[in-house]
Design an enzyme around this catalytic site. Structure first.
Site, PDB file in Angstrom:
ATOM      1  CG  HIS A 213      -0.287   0.357   2.491  1.00 25.32           C
ATOM      2  ND1 HIS A 213       0.233  -0.603   3.307  1.00 25.32           N
ATOM      3  CD2 HIS A 213      -0.042   1.535   3.110  1.00 25.32           C
ATOM      4  CE1 HIS A 213       0.776  -0.046   4.371  1.00 25.32           C
ATOM      5  NE2 HIS A 213       0.635   1.251   4.281  1.00 25.32           N
TER       6      HIS A 213
HETATM    7  C1  UD1 Z   1      -2.077   6.005   5.143  1.00 21.08           C
HETATM    8  C2  UD1 Z   1      -0.827   6.562   5.810  1.00 21.08           C
HETATM    9  C3  UD1 Z   1       0.237   5.487   5.831  1.00 21.08           C
HETATM   10  C4  UD1 Z   1      -0.279   4.204   6.457  1.00 21.08           C
HETATM   11  C5  UD1 Z   1      -1.564   3.767   5.778  1.00 21.08           C
HETATM   12  C6  UD1 Z   1      -2.130   2.587   6.513  1.00 21.08           C
HETATM   13  C7  UD1 Z   1      -0.406   8.955   5.513  1.00 21.08           C
HETATM   14  C8  UD1 Z   1       0.373   9.963   4.786  1.00 21.08           C
HETATM   15  N1  UD1 Z   1      -0.294   7.690   5.073  1.00 21.08           N
HETATM   16  O1  UD1 Z   1      -1.756   5.721   3.796  1.00 21.08           O
HETATM   17  O2  UD1 Z   1       1.346   5.929   6.588  1.00 21.08           O
HETATM   18  O3  UD1 Z   1       0.695   3.208   6.331  1.00 21.08           O
HETATM   19  O4  UD1 Z   1      -2.511   4.842   5.825  1.00 21.08           O
HETATM   20  O5  UD1 Z   1      -3.065   1.908   5.757  1.00 21.08           O
HETATM   21  O6  UD1 Z   1      -1.090   9.283   6.453  1.00 21.08           O
HETATM   22  N2  UD1 Z   1      -8.967   4.927   0.475  1.00 21.08           N
HETATM   23  C9  UD1 Z   1     -10.198   4.350   0.328  1.00 21.08           C
HETATM   24  N3  UD1 Z   1     -10.890   4.077   1.472  1.00 21.08           N
HETATM   25  C10 UD1 Z   1     -10.450   4.346   2.718  1.00 21.08           C
HETATM   26  C11 UD1 Z   1      -9.196   4.954   2.844  1.00 21.08           C
HETATM   27  C12 UD1 Z   1      -8.456   5.237   1.699  1.00 21.08           C
HETATM   28  O7  UD1 Z   1     -10.651   4.078  -0.774  1.00 21.08           O
HETATM   29  O8  UD1 Z   1     -11.142   4.053   3.709  1.00 21.08           O
HETATM   30  C13 UD1 Z   1      -8.169   5.192  -0.755  1.00 21.08           C
HETATM   31  C14 UD1 Z   1      -8.443   6.562  -1.369  1.00 21.08           C
HETATM   32  O9  UD1 Z   1      -8.384   6.420  -2.740  1.00 21.08           O
HETATM   33  C15 UD1 Z   1      -7.263   7.374  -0.873  1.00 21.08           C
HETATM   34  C16 UD1 Z   1      -6.147   6.344  -0.823  1.00 21.08           C
HETATM   35  O10 UD1 Z   1      -6.778   5.139  -0.435  1.00 21.08           O
HETATM   36  O11 UD1 Z   1      -6.947   8.443  -1.718  1.00 21.08           O
HETATM   37  C17 UD1 Z   1      -5.040   6.676   0.134  1.00 21.08           C
HETATM   38  O12 UD1 Z   1      -5.526   6.894   1.466  1.00 21.08           O
HETATM   39  P1  UD1 Z   1      -4.694   7.792   2.502  1.00 21.08           P
HETATM   40  O13 UD1 Z   1      -5.299   7.694   3.837  1.00 21.08           O
HETATM   41  O14 UD1 Z   1      -4.466   9.145   1.945  1.00 21.08           O
HETATM   42  O15 UD1 Z   1      -3.281   7.111   2.506  1.00 21.08           O
HETATM   43  P2  UD1 Z   1      -2.881   5.593   2.712  1.00 21.08           P
HETATM   44  O16 UD1 Z   1      -2.202   5.142   1.477  1.00 21.08           O
HETATM   45  O17 UD1 Z   1      -4.043   4.815   3.212  1.00 21.08           O
HETATM   46  N1  UDP Z   2      -4.360  -5.300   8.505  1.00 24.68           N
HETATM   47  C1  UDP Z   2      -5.654  -5.797   8.578  1.00 24.68           C
HETATM   48  N2  UDP Z   2      -6.271  -6.137   7.405  1.00 24.68           N
HETATM   49  C2  UDP Z   2      -5.675  -6.031   6.190  1.00 24.68           C
HETATM   50  C3  UDP Z   2      -4.349  -5.524   6.147  1.00 24.68           C
HETATM   51  C4  UDP Z   2      -3.725  -5.153   7.306  1.00 24.68           C
HETATM   52  O1  UDP Z   2      -6.219  -5.930   9.666  1.00 24.68           O
HETATM   53  O2  UDP Z   2      -6.301  -6.360   5.179  1.00 24.68           O
HETATM   54  C5  UDP Z   2      -3.695  -4.905   9.759  1.00 24.68           C
HETATM   55  C6  UDP Z   2      -2.381  -5.582  10.005  1.00 24.68           C
HETATM   56  O3  UDP Z   2      -2.577  -6.829  10.630  1.00 24.68           O
HETATM   57  C7  UDP Z   2      -1.663  -4.580  10.887  1.00 24.68           C
HETATM   58  C8  UDP Z   2      -2.165  -3.259  10.375  1.00 24.68           C
HETATM   59  O4  UDP Z   2      -3.370  -3.540   9.652  1.00 24.68           O
HETATM   60  O5  UDP Z   2      -2.054  -4.726  12.239  1.00 24.68           O
HETATM   61  C9  UDP Z   2      -1.163  -2.619   9.479  1.00 24.68           C
HETATM   62  O6  UDP Z   2      -1.741  -1.538   8.817  1.00 24.68           O
HETATM   63  P1  UDP Z   2      -1.278  -1.017   7.395  1.00 24.68           P
HETATM   64  O7  UDP Z   2      -0.547  -2.091   6.695  1.00 24.68           O
HETATM   65  O8  UDP Z   2      -2.467  -0.452   6.743  1.00 24.68           O
HETATM   66  O9  UDP Z   2      -0.343   0.215   7.757  1.00 24.68           O
HETATM   67  P2  UDP Z   2       1.160   0.395   8.298  1.00 24.68           P
HETATM   68  O10 UDP Z   2       1.374  -0.516   9.425  1.00 24.68           O
HETATM   69  O11 UDP Z   2       2.070   0.148   7.155  1.00 24.68           O
HETATM   70  O12 UDP Z   2       1.209   1.825   8.657  1.00 24.68           O
END
Ligand code: UD1
Ligand code: UDP
Length: 412
Positions: free
Chosen positions: A249
């Protein structure tokens, strides 16, 4: 209270009011108020550990108010964790949704400022390194509310990552810094934090603690519960130790077509030998559809061995992690969980904050490089890691944090 009911003339009422105030003050002194900011999936998961500790052992000492920024909002990226992990419903939801970094962070800042002004918390509690963390840190520090940062001290030393900027800023706005690893403590020391600072703590003399990882608390607590309640292994018709779990991601993987392509080329090759289960973050699916060449996408979709599935719940994720033969990921949380559940991990990033697991030999940094991914896969198939010494605490990090919040409060 009895006194207030018995006396009613104005002279006595005056006396009663001051008595009432002193009773009220003493109650406030006993009840610490924290405002917890969450927003993204991993923060909701981390917050479950502290909420559980408060509910179990500090309910008469700590009042937790939860603010959800709404950074993540899909049911399977947010609500599912509240329901499954017993997190109290959020008191505030800013519903900021997805947007550019600036607009998203700005909307959070405004909303968090209002909540701080209304709640007047003793502490603002922040997790990790997302935009929700950054907004919380800046809002609190400008209002003079002390910040407790859980997961402090982690560094990738790559400032092109939005998370690196967020975590550095948050650490430097904090009064209490809770590091999950000894590496985090070393990083903070190198940045000028005094590791042995003593109370009274302040933003200028913060307390820095190596307390273990709240995610390890969760991994331990939910491991057996997941076995009891989740049937994902049967539902997906998987066999123990006969599949690979992969998550992707990070923006520099999803948003750079060559990198995404390279990771998926490796997955397709590995998928010819072993089933690969991919619970896909919504960002990745969107980018895969937008940027991948059609042939690659068709190959992924038509493969019997690559299982693209929507994001799964925490209990389902634990089951996939525990029963996989190997994990490939660019997620910080999933890297560590691979270690907690004693699985080899291929890190799909150029560097990691969790260097201990690489030094231990149980994880390999392969970046988005197809050759390196395939060679790491071969390496682990031939020589699976043998030992996983405890690196992230004893499963009681949340309790340590509650104790420190309580004992540090009078000194703030
Ligand atoms: C964010 C965090 C990242 C973290 C990740 C965990 C920042 C800068 N990044 O990244 O550090 O590792 O969350 O998962 O804060 N979207 C959906 N539905 C949702 C949420 C997001 O469709 O419920 C899609 C949207 O298209 C959005 C994209 O995901 O634009 C990115 O979401 P965003 O929260 O901006 O960043 P993440 O990549 O999720
Ligand atoms: N996770 C989850 N379902 C998923 C993918 C991840 O419950 O489909 C959990 C995972 O077990 C961990 C956390 O989400 O506890 C990690 O989050 P993510 O990978 O979104 O973000 P990061 O840790 O890189 O910030």
């Amino acid at each position: 209270m009895v006194i207030l009911i018995i006396f009613s003339d104005s002279r006595i009422l005056k006396f009663s009011n001051s008595l009432k105030k002193s009773i009220f003050d003493s109650q406030i002194k006993r009840m610490l108020k924290i405002l917890t900011i969450i927003g993204a999936r991993p923060q909701i998961i981390k917050a479950a550990a502290l909420s559980r500790a408060i509910r179990t052992d500090y309910a008469d000492q700590i009042q937790e108010i939860i603010l959800h920024t709404g950074q993540h909002y899909d049911e399977n990226m947010s609500q599912v964790f509240f329901d499954e992990m017993g997190i109290p419903e959020a008191d505030y939801n800013l519903s900021v949704g997805s947007d550019t970094h600036a607009r998203q962070t700005a909307a959070m800042l405004e909303g968090i400022e209002v909540a701080i002004a209304r709640e007047k918390p003793d502490w603002l509690v922040l997790y990790g390194d997302t935009n929700s963390t950054l907004a919380g840190a800046i809002a609190a520090v400008k209002l003079g509310v002390p910040v407790a940062h859980i997961e402090a001290g982690l560094r990738s030393f790559n400032k092109t990552m939005p998370e690196e900027i967020n975590r550095i800023t948050c650490d430097h706005c904090s009064t209490l810094l809770f590091s999950p690893s000894s590496t985090g403590i070393e990083n903070l020391s190198k940045e000028g934090f005094l590791i042995n600072a003593t109370a009274p703590y302040s933003i200028n003399q913060p307390g820095v603690f190596h307390c273990g990882d709240v995610m390890y608390d969760n991994a331990q607590y939910f491991s057996d519960i997941a076995e009891e309640r989740s049937d994902i292994i049967e539902r997906l018709d998987l066999e123990d130790g006969q599949f690979i779990l992969a998550t992707i991601h990070r923006d520099n993987n999803t948003d750079i077509p060559d990198r995404l392509q390279s990771i998926f080329s490796a997955i397709i090759k590995i998928g010819k030998a072993e089933t690969v289960v991919l619970p896909l973050h919504p960002r990745t699916l969107k980018m895969l559809e937008r940027h991948s060449d059609k042939a690659l996408l068709d190959e992924i979709r038509s493969s019997d061995y690559i299982r693209l599935i929507p994001p799964v719940s925490f209990l389902e994720m634990i089951m996939l992690e525990k029963h996989a033969s190997l994990i490939m990921t660019d997620s910080g949380g999933v890297q560590k969980e691979s270690y907690f559940y004693h699985k080899p991990c291929i890190i799909l990033r150029p560097e990691t904050e969790w260097v201990e697991i690489v030094e231990n030999g149980s994880a390999v940094i392969a970046d988005a490089d197809e050759k390196k991914i395939l060679s790491a896969y071969d390496h682990f198939k031939n020589k699976p890691p043998a030992s996983f010494p405890p690196l992230y605490g004893d499963g009681r990090a949340a309790w340590f944090i509650c104790d420190m919040l309580l004992s540090s409060t009078s000194s703030v």
